[in-house]
Motif scaffolding. Structure first.
Motif, PDB file in Angstrom:
ATOM      1  N   LYS A  23      38.816  16.580  -0.311  1.00  0.00           N
ATOM      2  CA  LYS A  23      38.354  15.877  -1.520  1.00  0.00           C
ATOM      3  C   LYS A  23      38.568  14.377  -1.378  1.00  0.00           C
ATOM      4  CE  LYS A  23      39.095  19.533  -4.899  1.00  0.00           C
ATOM      5  NZ  LYS A  23      39.885  19.969  -6.050  1.00  0.00           N
ATOM      6  N   ARG A  24      39.732  14.022  -0.869  1.00  0.00           N
ATOM      7  CA  ARG A  24      40.053  12.607  -0.700  1.00  0.00           C
ATOM      8  C   ARG A  24      39.122  11.948   0.312  1.00  0.00           C
ATOM      9  NH1 ARG A  24      46.026  10.391   0.767  1.00  0.00           N
ATOM     10  NH2 ARG A  24      45.616   8.244   0.189  1.00  0.00           N
ATOM     11  N   ALA A  25      38.854  12.630   1.414  1.00  0.00           N
ATOM     12  CA  ALA A  25      37.967  12.089   2.450  1.00  0.00           C
ATOM     13  C   ALA A  25      36.551  11.907   1.917  1.00  0.00           C
ATOM     14  CB  ALA A  25      37.976  13.000   3.667  1.00  0.00           C
ATOM     15  N   LYS A  26      36.078  12.851   1.105  1.00  0.00           N
ATOM     16  CA  LYS A  26      34.734  12.730   0.522  1.00  0.00           C
ATOM     17  C   LYS A  26      34.632  11.516  -0.387  1.00  0.00           C
ATOM     18  CE  LYS A  26      33.409  17.569   0.636  1.00  0.00           C
ATOM     19  NZ  LYS A  26      33.137  18.774  -0.179  1.00  0.00           N
ATOM     20  N   ARG A  27      35.697  11.263  -1.171  1.00  0.00           N
ATOM     21  CA  ARG A  27      35.698  10.086  -2.055  1.00  0.00           C
ATOM     22  C   ARG A  27      35.601   8.796  -1.246  1.00  0.00           C
ATOM     23  NH1 ARG A  27      40.150  12.405  -4.974  1.00  0.00           N
ATOM     24  NH2 ARG A  27      41.451  10.908  -3.880  1.00  0.00           N
ATOM     25  N   PRO A  66      34.136  15.475   5.767  1.00  0.00           N
ATOM     26  CA  PRO A  66      35.124  16.433   6.273  1.00  0.00           C
ATOM     27  C   PRO A  66      34.443  17.719   6.722  1.00  0.00           C
ATOM     28  CG  PRO A  66      35.274  16.266   3.908  1.00  0.00           C
ATOM     29  CD  PRO A  66      34.256  15.266   4.338  1.00  0.00           C
ATOM     30  N   THR A  67      34.987  18.321   7.760  1.00  0.00           N
ATOM     31  CA  THR A  67      34.429  19.548   8.296  1.00  0.00           C
ATOM     32  C   THR A  67      35.545  20.506   8.656  1.00  0.00           C
ATOM     33  OG1 THR A  67      32.990  20.443  10.005  1.00  0.00           O
ATOM     34  CG2 THR A  67      34.312  18.548  10.596  1.00  0.00           C
ATOM     35  N   TYR A  68      35.259  21.782   8.648  1.00  0.00           N
ATOM     36  CA  TYR A  68      36.269  22.775   8.996  1.00  0.00           C
ATOM     37  C   TYR A  68      36.236  23.111  10.478  1.00  0.00           C
ATOM     38  CZ  TYR A  68      37.369  23.494   4.141  1.00  0.00           C
ATOM     39  OH  TYR A  68      37.785  23.296   2.849  1.00  0.00           O
ATOM     40  N   GLU A 117      50.200  10.287   8.851  1.00  0.00           N
ATOM     41  CA  GLU A 117      50.656   8.980   8.366  1.00  0.00           C
ATOM     42  C   GLU A 117      49.653   7.888   8.705  1.00  0.00           C
ATOM     43  OE1 GLU A 117      54.635   8.111   9.553  1.00  0.00           O
ATOM     44  OE2 GLU A 117      55.375  10.032   8.810  1.00  0.00           O
ATOM     45  N   HIS A 118      49.061   7.958   9.880  1.00  0.00           N
ATOM     46  CA  HIS A 118      48.038   6.977  10.244  1.00  0.00           C
ATOM     47  C   HIS A 118      46.806   7.134   9.354  1.00  0.00           C
ATOM     48  CE1 HIS A 118      50.058   7.014  14.399  1.00  0.00           C
ATOM     49  NE2 HIS A 118      50.451   5.932  13.755  1.00  0.00           N
ATOM     50  N   PHE A 119      46.447   8.381   9.047  1.00  0.00           N
ATOM     51  CA  PHE A 119      45.305   8.603   8.167  1.00  0.00           C
ATOM     52  C   PHE A 119      45.577   8.074   6.768  1.00  0.00           C
ATOM     53  CE2 PHE A 119      42.784  11.261   5.253  1.00  0.00           C
ATOM     54  CZ  PHE A 119      41.529  10.845   5.663  1.00  0.00           C
ATOM     55  N   GLU A 120      46.812   8.209   6.305  1.00  0.00           N
ATOM     56  CA  GLU A 120      47.195   7.666   4.992  1.00  0.00           C
ATOM     57  C   GLU A 120      46.990   6.158   4.960  1.00  0.00           C
ATOM     58  OE1 GLU A 120      48.135   8.882   2.034  1.00  0.00           O
ATOM     59  OE2 GLU A 120      47.703  10.887   2.793  1.00  0.00           O
ATOM     60  N   PHE A 121      47.342   5.473   6.050  1.00  0.00           N
ATOM     61  CA  PHE A 121      47.134   4.027   6.120  1.00  0.00           C
ATOM     62  C   PHE A 121      45.645   3.707   6.008  1.00  0.00           C
ATOM     63  CE2 PHE A 121      46.044   0.218   8.444  1.00  0.00           C
ATOM     64  CZ  PHE A 121      46.915  -0.706   7.913  1.00  0.00           C
ATOM     65  N   ILE A 122      44.824   4.458   6.713  1.00  0.00           N
ATOM     66  CA  ILE A 122      43.374   4.225   6.688  1.00  0.00           C
ATOM     67  C   ILE A 122      42.838   4.467   5.272  1.00  0.00           C
ATOM     68  CG2 ILE A 122      41.167   5.111   7.514  1.00  0.00           C
ATOM     69  CD1 ILE A 122      42.514   5.422  10.262  1.00  0.00           C
ATOM     70  N   CYS A 123      43.329   5.516   4.610  1.00  0.00           N
ATOM     71  CA  CYS A 123      42.891   5.794   3.229  1.00  0.00           C
ATOM     72  C   CYS A 123      43.237   4.635   2.294  1.00  0.00           C
ATOM     73  CB  CYS A 123      43.537   7.075   2.720  1.00  0.00           C
ATOM     74  SG  CYS A 123      42.861   8.561   3.449  1.00  0.00           S
TER      75      CYS A 123
END
Length: 95
Positions: A43-47, A52-54, A84-90
């Motif tokens: 959900k977060r990635a879509k926003r 996102p893919t499975y 943690e790196h993805f959180e920074f990017i978000c």
């Protein structure tokens, strides 16, 4: 400029080009987390404008649970990083 900032800028540019219809949205694969966390992260990635893919062989970004703190890029240009790196990017893309 750190590696994460550079990657964040590249992703931001790709999202902008995708919204203009020039390229496809950057794909994102989460590995090693439970289904509830994966659902929330999707959900977060879509926003943010990511796709996102499975299951996909060569996503743009691969986020995985791992102890390795390195950000790696393979021959297919898939960027592997930890949560943690993805959180920074978000946070970078939200601002």
């Amino acid at each position: 400029m750190t590696i994460l900032e550079r990657i964040s800028e590249e992703i931001e540019e790709k999202i902008a080009k995708a919204s203009a219809g020039k390229i496809v949205r950057p794909s994102l694969l989460f590995c090693g987390c439970n289904p509830q966390v994966k659902k929330y992260m999707h959900k977060r990635a879509k926003r943010l404008g990511l796709k996102p893919t499975y299951s996909i062989k060569h996503p743009t970004i691969k986020v995985e649970l791992k102890n390795n703190r390195k950000i790696e890029t393979d021959k297919y240009k898939t960027i592997s990083m930890d949560y943690e790196h993805f959180e920074f990017i978000c946070r970078y893309l939200d601002s």
